[in-house]
Design a protein around this motif. Structure first.
Motif, PDB file in Angstrom:
ATOM      1  N   CYS A   9       0.854  -1.194   0.000  1.00  0.00           N
ATOM      2  CA  CYS A   9       0.000   0.000   0.000  1.00  0.00           C
ATOM      3  C   CYS A   9       0.891   1.245   0.000  1.00  0.00           C
ATOM      4  N   SER A  10       0.675   2.092  -0.980  1.00  0.00           N
ATOM      5  CA  SER A  10       1.495   3.303  -1.085  1.00  0.00           C
ATOM      6  C   SER A  10       0.897   4.456  -0.287  1.00  0.00           C
ATOM      7  N   ARG A  11      -0.214   4.197   0.374  1.00  0.00           N
ATOM      8  CA  ARG A  11      -0.920   5.200   1.191  1.00  0.00           C
ATOM      9  C   ARG A  11      -1.358   6.390   0.339  1.00  0.00           C
ATOM     10  N   CYS A  12      -1.776   6.079  -0.877  1.00  0.00           N
ATOM     11  CA  CYS A  12      -2.199   7.169  -1.766  1.00  0.00           C
ATOM     12  C   CYS A  12      -3.547   7.750  -1.346  1.00  0.00           C
TER      13      CYS A  12
HETATM   14  S1  SF4 Z   1      -4.285   3.733   0.009  1.00  0.00           S
HETATM   15 FE1  SF4 Z   1      -3.903   3.524  -2.225  1.00  0.00          FE
HETATM   16  S2  SF4 Z   1      -2.332   1.932  -2.399  1.00  0.00           S
HETATM   17 FE2  SF4 Z   1      -3.212   1.766  -0.333  1.00  0.00          FE
HETATM   18  S3  SF4 Z   1      -4.861   0.221  -0.520  1.00  0.00           S
HETATM   19 FE3  SF4 Z   1      -5.787   2.253  -0.834  1.00  0.00          FE
HETATM   20  S4  SF4 Z   1      -5.784   2.577  -3.075  1.00  0.00           S
HETATM   21 FE4  SF4 Z   1      -4.338   0.914  -2.623  1.00  0.00          FE
END
Ligand code: SF4
Ligand code: SF4
Length: 242
Positions: free
Chosen positions: A59-62
């Protein structure tokens, strides 16, 4: 952003500051309906699940998935988040949460998660289980166009079923008659029939915690929140005026 819930955020922050003394001194802050030991037991279980399933790193924390669904959590998750904010965040950050982040509503009426910041989730280590898209090994990311709530869309539903089963261990308990009961927060508010909440936005839990009954009644009635509230009440799942 379309607006904010009609709340006095400065007053709520004042109330919160009074309340954090109770957290600091380890007082019982749980709803009286269930024993403190049951809440503690579920908090320990939640903590163990989280620590035994470290983030995959995928998870890139986008924050993309955070915008896909309205934020709501279980009361036990609320009590897990609470000390993190009260004891680990500096006061100015807590103030920003109350004065700027909380209660924001989008044009389409959906609530924003108050913890979503430019840099991603501000409560990442203690975020609710539904926000954890990889607690059972497989990364469940909306960037892969997978709908968490739609098992049929999955090529392999096993990780999802495992995740849901694990979550239910935290959310439910067995009573003396061996009946499975969902942990909930009984609510009695002016002008509303009594009911028990099982899932609600952070702001609702906070208003209940701070005993802001009239404000809470007003917010519960907003059509913004009604679809994401989940209530336990014999014979009905919907709120109704008394
Ligand atoms: S924050 Fe971004 S990278 Fe992390 S699970 Fe949600 S959509 Fe995927
Ligand atoms: S708690 Fe964190 S992960 Fe969950 S919706 Fe909010 S910002 Fe996203």
């Amino acid at each position: 952003m379309a607006g904010r819930l009609p709340l006095d955020y400065s007053y709520l922050f004042y109330q919160w500051n009074e309340f954090t003394d109770k957290v600091r001194s380890g007082q019982n802050i749980f709803p009286q309906s269930w024993s403190s030991s049951l809440w503690q037991e579920k908090l320990h279980l939640l903590h163990n699940i989280i620590t035994n399933h470290p983030d995959s790193g995928l998870c890139s924390r986008c924050g993309e998935c955070c915008l896909d669904f309205p934020f709501a959590c279980r009361p036990v998750e609320f009590f897990y988040i609470l000390p993190y904010i009260a004891l680990q965040w500096p006061k100015d950050r807590q103030q920003t949460l109350f004065l700027e982040q909380m209660g924001k509503i989008r044009d389409d009426g959906q609530n924003y998660c108050p913890f979503l910041e430019k840099g991603g989730c501000s409560i990442y280590p203690v975020r609710p289980l539904l926000c954890r898209r990889a607690i059972c090994g497989e990364h469940i990311c909306n960037k892969q166009n997978r709908d968490f709530d739609s098992l049929g869309d999955w090529c392999n539903a096993d990780p999802v079923i495992t995740q849901l089963t694990t979550m239910n261990l935290v959310y439910y308990y067995f009573d003396e008659q061996n009946q499975s009961i969902e942990l909930n927060w009984p609510v009695e508010l002016p002008g509303l029939k009594s009911f028990s909440l099982t899932v609600a936005p952070f702001e609702i839990w906070l208003l209940l915690l701070l005993d802001q009954r009239e404000l809470c009644a007003g917010v519960l009635e907003l059509k913004t929140f009604k679809p994401i509230l989940q209530c336990l009440k014999p014979g009905t799942l919907s709120l109704g005026t008394a």
